[in-house]
Design a protein around this motif. Sequence first.
Motif, PDB file in Angstrom:
ATOM      1  N   HIS A 512      -1.777  22.664 -47.625  1.00 56.56           N
ATOM      2  CA  HIS A 512      -1.550  21.577 -46.669  1.00 56.56           C
ATOM      3  C   HIS A 512      -2.541  20.455 -46.890  1.00 56.56           C
ATOM      4  N   ILE A 515      -1.589  18.329 -49.807  1.00 59.77           N
ATOM      5  CA  ILE A 515      -0.455  17.470 -49.478  1.00 59.77           C
ATOM      6  C   ILE A 515      -0.945  16.286 -48.649  1.00 59.77           C
ATOM      7  N   ALA A 516      -1.770  16.602 -47.674  1.00 58.04           N
ATOM      8  CA  ALA A 516      -2.286  15.526 -46.822  1.00 58.04           C
ATOM      9  C   ALA A 516      -3.069  14.519 -47.639  1.00 58.04           C
ATOM     10  N   ASP A 519      -0.854  12.389 -49.522  1.00 61.21           N
ATOM     11  CA  ASP A 519      -0.236  11.408 -48.639  1.00 61.21           C
ATOM     12  C   ASP A 519      -1.194  10.266 -48.350  1.00 61.21           C
ATOM     13  N   ILE A 520      -2.425  10.641 -48.067  1.00 60.38           N
ATOM     14  CA  ILE A 520      -3.390   9.619 -47.689  1.00 60.38           C
ATOM     15  C   ILE A 520      -3.694   8.706 -48.865  1.00 60.38           C
ATOM     16  N   ASP A 531       6.032  20.252 -51.680  1.00 62.14           N
ATOM     17  CA  ASP A 531       6.233  20.190 -50.246  1.00 62.14           C
ATOM     18  C   ASP A 531       7.670  19.825 -49.919  1.00 62.14           C
ATOM     19  N   LYS A 532       8.153  18.836 -50.632  1.00 62.24           N
ATOM     20  CA  LYS A 532       9.532  18.406 -50.388  1.00 62.24           C
ATOM     21  C   LYS A 532      10.499  19.536 -50.681  1.00 62.24           C
TER      22      LYS A 532
ATOM     23  N   PHE B  51      -4.198   6.170 -40.100  1.00 63.72           N
ATOM     24  CA  PHE B  51      -3.816   7.381 -40.817  1.00 63.72           C
ATOM     25  C   PHE B  51      -2.520   7.944 -40.275  1.00 63.72           C
ATOM     26  N   VAL B  54       0.914   7.152 -41.525  1.00 64.15           N
ATOM     27  CA  VAL B  54       1.526   7.804 -42.684  1.00 64.15           C
ATOM     28  C   VAL B  54       2.452   8.894 -42.160  1.00 64.15           C
ATOM     29  N   ARG B  55       3.710   8.711 -42.428  1.00 58.31           N
ATOM     30  CA  ARG B  55       4.687   9.548 -41.757  1.00 58.31           C
ATOM     31  C   ARG B  55       4.530  11.027 -42.113  1.00 58.31           C
ATOM     32  N   GLU B  56       4.298  11.268 -43.386  1.00 57.81           N
ATOM     33  CA  GLU B  56       4.243  12.666 -43.816  1.00 57.81           C
ATOM     34  C   GLU B  56       3.095  13.412 -43.158  1.00 57.81           C
ATOM     35  N   LEU B  57       2.050  12.669 -42.844  1.00 57.74           N
ATOM     36  CA  LEU B  57       0.908  13.350 -42.250  1.00 57.74           C
ATOM     37  C   LEU B  57       1.257  13.942 -40.898  1.00 57.74           C
ATOM     38  N   ASN B  60       2.466  17.295 -41.280  1.00 60.23           N
ATOM     39  CA  ASN B  60       1.555  18.274 -41.848  1.00 60.23           C
ATOM     40  C   ASN B  60       0.881  19.045 -40.730  1.00 60.23           C
ATOM     41  N   PRO B  61       0.973  20.351 -40.792  1.00 62.74           N
ATOM     42  CA  PRO B  61       0.413  21.134 -39.684  1.00 62.74           C
ATOM     43  C   PRO B  61      -1.076  20.899 -39.462  1.00 62.74           C
ATOM     44  N   GLY B  63      -2.509  18.092 -40.524  1.00 62.18           N
ATOM     45  CA  GLY B  63      -2.747  16.679 -40.795  1.00 62.18           C
ATOM     46  C   GLY B  63      -3.808  16.088 -39.882  1.00 62.18           C
TER      47      GLY B  63
END
Lengths: 869, 193
Positions: A512, A515-516, A519-520, A531-532, B51, B54-57, B60-61, B63
């Motif tokens: 996770h 992935i985060a 994303d960041i 992830d997708k 932060f 950011v949609r995906e975050l 994220n569990p 995130g």
Amino acid sequence: MRCPSLANDDHGHDDADTGHDDADTGHDSADTGHDGADTGHGNSSSSQSGHGDSGHGDGHHTAPITTLPIVSWKWHHVETPYIVALWILVCWLCKLIIEANHHVTSIIPESALLICFGFILGGMIWGADRQQTFKLTPTVFFLYLLPQVILDAGYSMPNKLFFSNMGAILVYAVIGTCWNAATVGLSLWGCHMGGAMGDLDIGLLQYLLFGSLIAAVDPVAVIAVFEQVHVNEVLFIMVFGESLLNDGVTVVLFNVFDAFVSLGGAKIDAVEIIKGIISFFVVAFGGSLVGFIFGLLISLVTRCTKNIQIIEAGFVFVLGYLSYLTAEMLSLSAILSIVFCGMCCQKYINANMDERSVTTVRFVMKLLANGSETIIFVFLGISAIDKAIWVWNTGFILLTLLFIFVYRFIGVFVLTWILNKYRLVPIEFIDQVIMSYGGLRGAVAYGLATMLDEHKIKERNLMICTTLIVVYFTVILQGITMKPLVTWLKVKRAAVSELTIVEKVQNKVFDHMLIAIEDISGQIGHNYMRDKWNHFEESWMSRVLMKPSARKNRDHLFSVFHQLNLKDAMKYVTEGERRGSLEFIRNESAFVDFKKKFGDEYSEIMPDVTADTSDDHGGMSAMRRDPVPSVSLELHEQGMNGMRETEDVNTHHLLQQHLYKGRKQHRHRYSRTHFDVNKDENEVQEIFQRTMRSRLESFKSAKMGVAPPKPISKHTKKDQQQKMPNGKSLEKSRSYYSGDEDFEFSEGDSASGYDSSGNSFPMRVTYRAGAGIENPAFMDDLDPMSVVQIPPWLAEAELDSSMVAPSQRAQVRLPWTPSNLRRLAPLRISTRSNDSFMMADPSAAQQRDEDQLPPPPSPPPPPPPPHRD
Amino acid sequence: MGSSSSNMNHIPNAQELMQETGFSAAHLLRLYERFEFLDRDGKGELSPDDFEAVRELALNPIGGRIIEAFFPQGQETVDFASFVRVLAHFRPNDPNRKDGAQQDQANSRTRKLKFAFQLYDQDRDGKISRNELLQVLRAMLGIQVTEEQLQSIAERAIQEADLDRDGAISFDEFKKSLEKVNIDHKMSVRFLK
């Protein structure tokens, strides 16, 4: 693509499995017997004098039956299957002999030894027949033997690892194989032009054809050798994945060049070459697609096989085999098809099917794979003893060996150099050496070589002969030197570690986290893609392919937790039965030690049981060695599946031995079906009384302080700490302490208000103190029967079911738990936690105790834990 | 990346940051672009809201915890330097730079672990308590896992790691429990190489 050529296979020799023509040669005794029956004279078996020929009612001769034959000789009736079965038996016996000598197999890999046995067997046949009547034909190899090995490889493929390294594997498999084929072919041709080989009738295209068949690394050989050398998982998956996938390339290359050879050099133009390239993609992706579809099909079928559990495991094999045959029929890559079939379905069938069926599938898979692998190697050896194929051409053979070796190294190093620019974790130099060195050729190459058409390729026999030499050279020489090389180069080995919850949680967190971070930092990377895919898989594929019930308890973390619990429970059974106390949980460090000790000590007590378990022993060590897929790799990602299986079996055996004889109900507790309450009143009473008696006994001794049972004094924290350093060295390095945790988690479970770290210390200690007490049934020798026969929780369970009023436990009991936990968790919670809890918090415990055990005097408080404050 | 050098001037203290984090100029530039993208109001600082955009975050569990990790205690915003420093944890460990300074790099094993550890350790007392672990587990496990099971798992996890039996996981215990895990592989992002 292979199929047509198989059909055209006009070399006509049937091998052992089909061997029609060998019956009269290899088995003359049988045959003379047959003749004797034919003439009907003096054949005692058909005692009706003079009419023996009626004895063979298999319709060869149509002599009218004049009298009823009592027995008759029907060799031809059973000939083919008989020979097949005999050969299988012989091959497996070879393996048996080889495996009996561990000091040999530790030096020389099994595959090499099997080939050598093949030489011997071949020599015997040759001595008897003066010709080679049994050999490995492409038909048998490709249609019957290979699929079994590959299906197992696909099914036990560590998917995550495979897909994380997919790019590299594809590069090696596609580009690497093309490179090998082209360079070997061209170089040989160049040397031929240079006159290094004397007078050979081989053209450029034929050299390329030969290069293509010899280029591919063989999955069977690679699995066989690498399974014994536990290299690190990335290295393994590279070699293994490459060897599986490059088959597609090889077969396409082979077919393309085969077609080119038929066409003749003049007719080959750009169009044909482009068609060849297109056919490569079609064959490879088409094969994978077929496999994928069949994988989905298997998943769907197993979704609804609930009512035919006995045969549900069979679907996996039948459909897997069908995927192979279908791809073969469509002239797509059959190996890719069956690999992907296995890879796709593994997750879903493991979730869908009953746990026993899953175990069955795994074991049968291993059985088939190991069995046919054995046969393949033995026959590779046997095939060598044939004068007809031995055409010696020193230049050709030696140059082939040299080029294969050199170009493999060059290919791997160049490709890795490119790949490493893009890889997060670069492939190390040493790993590259091993990868190059691990380029073993095997039966696939030989099978393809025997498919060469003698009319088109004049030097076919030379090619077969060279292929065989290459196979022997790589499998035997490189196989033998692989292990020393790995040791010498200090290649990172696969760490056989036990999975712990902490690691599992943390791995999830890492996932996770990455992935985060991706994303960041606004990148689309590997983690993002994964992830997708996971989301897609979760929301669509699982939904369609998995039973709703299976979907629920599919969480990885939870399954690890569950597996650990299962494992502990099983340890608990075996040890508890053996020793009568929980002491082992603290002493025991490694599973294998555990087994060994268990076997040793047990043999004195109950020889018959040991005989039983020693089987499992063997089974387990086989599992451990057996490599690849199932153990060395999966240990990391998929936990202890292999281990679990073995333990399943162990436990099963032990339970069968130990549970109340004649009370079948108990066995159901270990079945997955449901944890049902035992209806048998007498038994309930008996067990209850027994439990209570031993309980009282131990409480008494504890109270009076007379020779307190060892565990009480022994397991205080202090002792524990002292013991650890000078205990087994493994103990320290282990990251979890086998069985304890269960009890403690269950304690945590039932402790309603555990909230902070503050009170857990005393609880811990008291638990230790309590360990001796709360398992009184096993602690002392007052009742040997109970020691041997009742696993503690059974006793306690009876207690539960009969005596205990619904109490807090009802609340504590997990509302529902997936599959097996159901039968473990509540049991643990019941008395165990009660005891420890009681000690941690007397008042609460008191109350609970009243709830729980009305009739006996409530247990006196145990000796105060030394570190209470 | 010669072309990037012109843009490097926009980045404050670029040289020091490169020195400190080990990022190359190209990386830094890339991250700076990303930073500016996230920084919607252009203040040169990011707020948690930025932060969360950011949609995906949001999916994220953990995130939220990751975002928190960017904000040292008491701080509402993060500037580019801090942003990069946090991301530096995820730079793969460069095998060619095995010098003495390695230990202090943000991407050393210890620092990476420390970062992971702090995701759990919300109250920053240097220990992962059962509750803290439970919260993470609750976030990461599916809804189908019951609270009791969660507690069991948390309990077990703590016991696995808890060497001194104090009912909580200290950083040393955390480190020890993960000693077999190749942290560098698990906690590195490729393109930050």
